[in-house]
Scaffold this active site. Structure first.
Site, PDB file in Angstrom:
ATOM      1  N   GLN A  96      46.836  37.514  44.463  1.00 39.99           N
ATOM      2  CA  GLN A  96      47.391  36.630  45.489  1.00 39.99           C
ATOM      3  C   GLN A  96      46.772  35.232  45.496  1.00 39.99           C
ATOM      4  OE1 GLN A  96      47.144  38.536  49.296  1.00 39.99           O
ATOM      5  NE2 GLN A  96      48.322  40.310  48.676  1.00 39.99           N
ATOM      6  N   ASP A 113      31.981  43.407  46.223  1.00 37.29           N
ATOM      7  CA  ASP A 113      32.652  44.688  45.980  1.00 37.29           C
ATOM      8  C   ASP A 113      34.003  44.470  45.327  1.00 37.29           C
ATOM      9  OD1 ASP A 113      32.837  47.753  46.783  1.00 37.29           O
ATOM     10  OD2 ASP A 113      34.780  46.835  47.233  1.00 37.29           O
ATOM     11  N   TYR A 158      41.940  46.970  40.906  1.00 43.09           N
ATOM     12  CA  TYR A 158      42.429  45.768  41.575  1.00 43.09           C
ATOM     13  C   TYR A 158      43.021  44.809  40.545  1.00 43.09           C
ATOM     14  CZ  TYR A 158      39.543  47.355  45.540  1.00 43.09           C
ATOM     15  OH  TYR A 158      38.963  48.087  46.554  1.00 43.09           O
ATOM     16  N   GLU A 176      33.729  31.633  59.008  1.00 42.56           N
ATOM     17  CA  GLU A 176      34.012  32.276  60.293  1.00 42.56           C
ATOM     18  C   GLU A 176      33.533  33.722  60.290  1.00 42.56           C
ATOM     19  OE1 GLU A 176      37.706  32.295  63.382  1.00 42.56           O
ATOM     20  OE2 GLU A 176      38.205  32.696  61.285  1.00 42.56           O
TER      21      GLU A 176
END
Length: 334
Positions: free
Chosen positions: A27, A49, A54, A294
């Site tokens: 993505q 990780d 993936y 954040e």
């Protein structure tokens, strides 16, 4: 950034751990992914990780490139094995000796390192004898290709059986990687007590419930453009269970609680999972470097008991707690 020991081992990891499940290699463009990794390092995150599955290996490749040049001893790199990789042939999946020993070599090649700090069984394999699986992991450890062993989405009984074999083999089985958030608490009744007893720590994924606990999804409104709920590559499917007006309304009731604590909604969600004493680290991802700044504000935060009670009251019956749901993560076929 605060650091915690992983289970009863001597390995310290950053309590905010960077995960690249739905981002690297799929993505997010590679240069942005690298910027996110650099931002993580600047913020004190030392634990990373990933998994071979993936983006069919691309996520490991991107992470390896992004970490190239860093002092290896200052990092903790985790990866996982189980799901189909490569051309997805008959033996390209599962926890057979063949797939584990071939899988670790592939992961190390893509990550550009000679070892990982933690090698995890991505799911339980009901088609391979557990003795075969644990012996293969023991051989990986003895070869110096992994320092510690973990599991992901295993039931309490599966963990207990694996821990007994690990003890016989001298394998440091130290962690469990389950889904855990304010909305998904299925590990609390069985997995957590078992891991506390056996000395395993939790590295939890999706502490923000696929982003729902960020508060950006509003009841009765369309999902923001570019958000996970609009991602046709898989993100929308993962978040669908939470995208009901009932859940989204309850989540909005958390906003004043976060405000009273001086936290953003994402930071509240991450800090909440870190209140569990069996949780070692929360996995966070990012599609932009600024998102990590954040997230790390949750490190070192202690949520008062009264605020924890307010959270439970606000969410009420939309919380999923059924411990039997963990067993559903075990694949029923290859």
């Amino acid at each position: 950034m605060d650091y915690r020991y992983l289970g009863n081992s001597g390995l310290q990891v950053s309590e905010i751990t960077y995960g690249n499940w739905l981002t690297h290699g799929s993505q997010v463009e590679n240069d942005t992914a690298t910027q996110c990794v650099r931002a993580a390092l600047d913020l004190g995150i030392t634990s990373f990780d990933t998994a071979d599955v993936y983006a069919n290996g691309a996520a490991e490749t991107v992470l390896g490139e992004a970490l190239k040049g860093e002092r290896r001893e200052s990092l903790e790199i985790f990866t996982k094995v189980y799901f189909p990789v490569g051309p997805k042939g008959r033996n390209d999946t599962g926890l057979s000796r063949k797939h584990i020993l071939e899988g670790i070599d592939g992961s190390l090649r893509r990550l550009q390192t000679d070892h990982v700090d933690l090698y995890q069984a991505h799911r339980y394999d009901r088609f391979t004898p557990l003795e075969e699986t644990m012996q293969a992991f023991a051989d990986v450890v003895r070869a110096g290709k992994a320092f510690y062993i973990g599991v992901s989405e295993w039931t309490a009984d599966q963990i207990r059986n694996a821990r007994a074999l690990a003890a016989d083999l001298g394998v440091p089985l130290v962690s469990s990687q389950p889904q855990y958030s304010m909305l998904w608490r299925v590990i609390e009744d069985e997995v957590v007590p078992t891991c506390e007893e056996l000395g395993l720590g939790q590295i939890v994924w999706s502490p923000m419930a696929q982003g729902v606990l960020s508060g950006k999804y509003k009841p009765g409104e369309d999902a923001p453009a570019g958000s996970r709920a609009t991602d046709s590559k898989g993100g929308a499917d993962m978040i669908a269970r939470w995208m009901t007006d009932d859940v989204l309304t309850r989540v909005q009731d958390l906003v004043p609680i976060a405000g009273d604590l001086g936290l953003s909604m994402p930071a509240l969600a991450i800090a909440w999972v870190l209140q569990n004493p069996n949780v070692t680290a929360a996995l966070v991802g990012a599609s932009r470097p600024e998102q990590l700044a954040e997230s790390v504000t949750a490190s070192g935060v202690t949520i008062p008991d009264d605020a924890m009670a307010r959270i439970d009251e606000a969410l009420g019956d939309v919380v999923t707690r059924d411990p039997s749901l963990t067993a559903r993560s075990t694949p029923t076929k290859r």
